[in-house]
Design a protein around this motif. Structure first.
Motif, mmCIF file in Angstrom:
data_model
loop_
_atom_site.group_PDB
_atom_site.id
_atom_site.type_symbol
_atom_site.label_atom_id
_atom_site.label_comp_id
_atom_site.label_asym_id
_atom_site.label_seq_id
_atom_site.Cartn_x
_atom_site.Cartn_y
_atom_site.Cartn_z
ATOM 1 N N VAL A 3 0.870 -1.177 0.000
ATOM 2 C CA VAL A 3 0.000 0.000 0.000
ATOM 3 C C VAL A 3 0.910 1.231 0.000
ATOM 4 C CG1 VAL A 3 -1.746 1.318 1.257
ATOM 5 C CG2 VAL A 3 -1.898 -1.175 1.166
ATOM 6 N N GLU A 4 0.593 2.182 -0.887
ATOM 7 C CA GLU A 4 1.352 3.427 -0.975
ATOM 8 C C GLU A 4 0.619 4.506 -0.187
ATOM 9 O OE1 GLU A 4 3.003 6.633 -4.284
ATOM 10 O OE2 GLU A 4 1.830 4.911 -4.956
ATOM 11 N N LEU A 5 1.374 5.197 0.685
ATOM 12 C CA LEU A 5 0.817 6.256 1.525
ATOM 13 C C LEU A 5 1.658 7.518 1.397
ATOM 14 C CD1 LEU A 5 0.443 4.426 4.975
ATOM 15 C CD2 LEU A 5 -1.305 4.684 3.222
ATOM 16 N N LYS A 6 1.018 8.644 1.698
ATOM 17 C CA LYS A 6 1.769 9.888 1.859
ATOM 18 C C LYS A 6 1.207 10.583 3.089
ATOM 19 C CE LYS A 6 3.665 13.717 -0.709
ATOM 20 N NZ LYS A 6 3.743 14.349 -2.023
ATOM 21 N N LEU A 7 2.097 10.921 4.028
ATOM 22 C CA LEU A 7 1.685 11.588 5.255
ATOM 23 C C LEU A 7 1.970 13.069 5.140
ATOM 24 C CD1 LEU A 7 3.411 9.284 7.919
ATOM 25 C CD2 LEU A 7 1.268 8.904 6.711
ATOM 26 N N HIS A 8 1.090 13.893 5.686
ATOM 27 C CA HIS A 8 1.481 15.276 5.937
ATOM 28 C C HIS A 8 0.799 15.783 7.194
ATOM 29 C CE1 HIS A 8 -1.970 16.470 3.265
ATOM 30 N NE2 HIS A 8 -2.042 17.452 4.115
ATOM 31 N N TRP A 9 1.354 16.839 7.728
ATOM 32 C CA TRP A 9 1.013 17.316 9.058
ATOM 33 C C TRP A 9 0.186 18.581 8.966
ATOM 34 C CZ3 TRP A 9 0.940 15.348 13.648
ATOM 35 C CH2 TRP A 9 0.889 16.164 14.774
ATOM 36 N N ILE A 10 -0.845 18.667 9.809
ATOM 37 C CA ILE A 10 -1.607 19.901 9.967
ATOM 38 C C ILE A 10 -1.417 20.327 11.410
ATOM 39 C CG2 ILE A 10 -3.897 20.938 9.881
ATOM 40 C CD1 ILE A 10 -4.559 18.707 7.811
ATOM 41 N N ASP A 11 -0.761 21.463 11.581
ATOM 42 C CA ASP A 11 -0.389 21.927 12.917
ATOM 43 C C ASP A 11 -1.629 22.265 13.733
ATOM 44 O OD1 ASP A 11 1.115 22.660 15.025
ATOM 45 O OD2 ASP A 11 1.995 24.427 14.103
ATOM 46 N N GLY A 12 -1.609 21.859 15.003
ATOM 47 C CA GLY A 12 -2.737 22.134 15.878
ATOM 48 C C GLY A 12 -2.574 23.407 16.688
ATOM 49 N N SER A 13 -1.399 24.033 16.620
ATOM 50 C CA SER A 13 -1.181 25.225 17.462
ATOM 51 C C SER A 13 -2.006 26.391 16.971
ATOM 52 C CB SER A 13 0.297 25.591 17.473
ATOM 53 O OG SER A 13 0.720 25.895 16.168
ATOM 54 N N GLY A 14 -2.552 27.110 17.905
ATOM 55 C CA GLY A 14 -3.341 28.286 17.564
ATOM 56 C C GLY A 14 -4.713 27.974 17.006
ATOM 57 N N SER A 15 -5.091 26.711 17.040
ATOM 58 C CA SER A 15 -6.415 26.366 16.508
ATOM 59 C C SER A 15 -7.365 26.103 17.672
ATOM 60 C CB SER A 15 -6.300 25.111 15.635
ATOM 61 O OG SER A 15 -6.029 23.987 16.453
ATOM 62 N N CYS A 16 -8.599 25.835 17.331
ATOM 63 C CA CYS A 16 -9.598 25.612 18.375
ATOM 64 C C CYS A 16 -9.455 24.222 18.999
ATOM 65 C CB CYS A 16 -10.995 25.778 17.783
ATOM 66 S SG CYS A 16 -11.298 24.696 16.399
ATOM 67 N N LEU A 17 -8.464 23.453 18.565
ATOM 68 C CA LEU A 17 -8.284 22.109 19.113
ATOM 69 C C LEU A 17 -7.652 22.143 20.493
ATOM 70 C CD1 LEU A 17 -6.922 20.321 15.941
ATOM 71 C CD2 LEU A 17 -9.191 20.104 16.919
ATOM 72 N N GLU A 18 -6.992 23.244 20.840
ATOM 73 C CA GLU A 18 -6.312 23.263 22.129
ATOM 74 C C GLU A 18 -7.291 23.465 23.270
ATOM 75 O OE1 GLU A 18 -2.908 25.764 22.276
ATOM 76 O OE2 GLU A 18 -2.133 25.023 20.379
ATOM 77 N N SER A 19 -6.936 22.909 24.405
ATOM 78 C CA SER A 19 -7.854 23.006 25.547
ATOM 79 C C SER A 19 -7.497 24.186 26.416
ATOM 80 C CB SER A 19 -7.792 21.719 26.363
ATOM 81 O OG SER A 19 -6.473 21.371 26.647
#
Length: 167
Positions: A151-167
């Motif tokens: 299986v061929e995959l490609k990973l990339h990152w979406i930064d969580g800093s400064g987003s509404c994901l932080e508690s």
């Protein structure tokens, strides 16, 4: 709520030479798990070289000590779906590069390389690189517990800093 570092976007590009589980072919799909999270691709009918080209997203709270598990199944109508192999990969090398907070890096720069060995499922060398202002990793995973398939995959990152994901 736990602090989310960011999102790992996994593009499931394609399957290569997957096992036949029906008479002439298979109807494969992929399930990816990390801890309690589970994401899956759509089913590609009658194809042992399926092109999913689908993006699946896992949230990463801290550097996981457990590998990400990928399983391929053959969709069946009247019986339980057949297993078509599995693989796992460690995202720690990828996340180490993400934590460097790289800037002003030349597009296409390879930051680190993972070589295939007995402890990973890589079918060939995998590179963590800087592409289009983001950290990416391209990999071919050899499926285990099956006669053939990758299986061929490609990973990339979406930064969580400064987003509404932080508690």
């Amino acid at each position: 709520m736990e602090n989310i570092l960011g999102l790992l976007r996994i593009r499931v590009i394609r399957g290569i030479n997957l096992a036949k589980r029906d008479v002439r072919s298979s109807d494969p799909y992929v399930i990816i798990r990390l801890g309690k999270q589970k994401v899956k691709t759509r089913v590609v009918k009658k194809n042992v070289n399926p092109e999913w080209d689908e993006e699946l997203t896992l949230s990463i709270a801290d550097v996981p000590n457990i590998p990400i598990i990928l399983r391929v199944y053959d969709k069946d109508t009247f019986t339980p779906d057949d297993k078509m192999g599995e693989a796992e990969f460690d995202v720690r090398p990828f996340l180490e590069v993400v934590k460097m907070h790289l800037e002003n890096v030349v597009n296409g720069t390879v930051i680190t390389t993972m070589k295939p060995n007995r402890h990973n499922c890589l079918a060939e060398e995998s590179y963590v690189a800087w592409e289009n202002e983001q950290v990416v990793q391209h990999m071919f995973l050899r499926l285990r517990n099956v006669e053939c398939g990758e299986v061929e995959l490609k990973l990339h990152w979406i930064d969580g800093s400064g987003s509404c994901l932080e508690s």
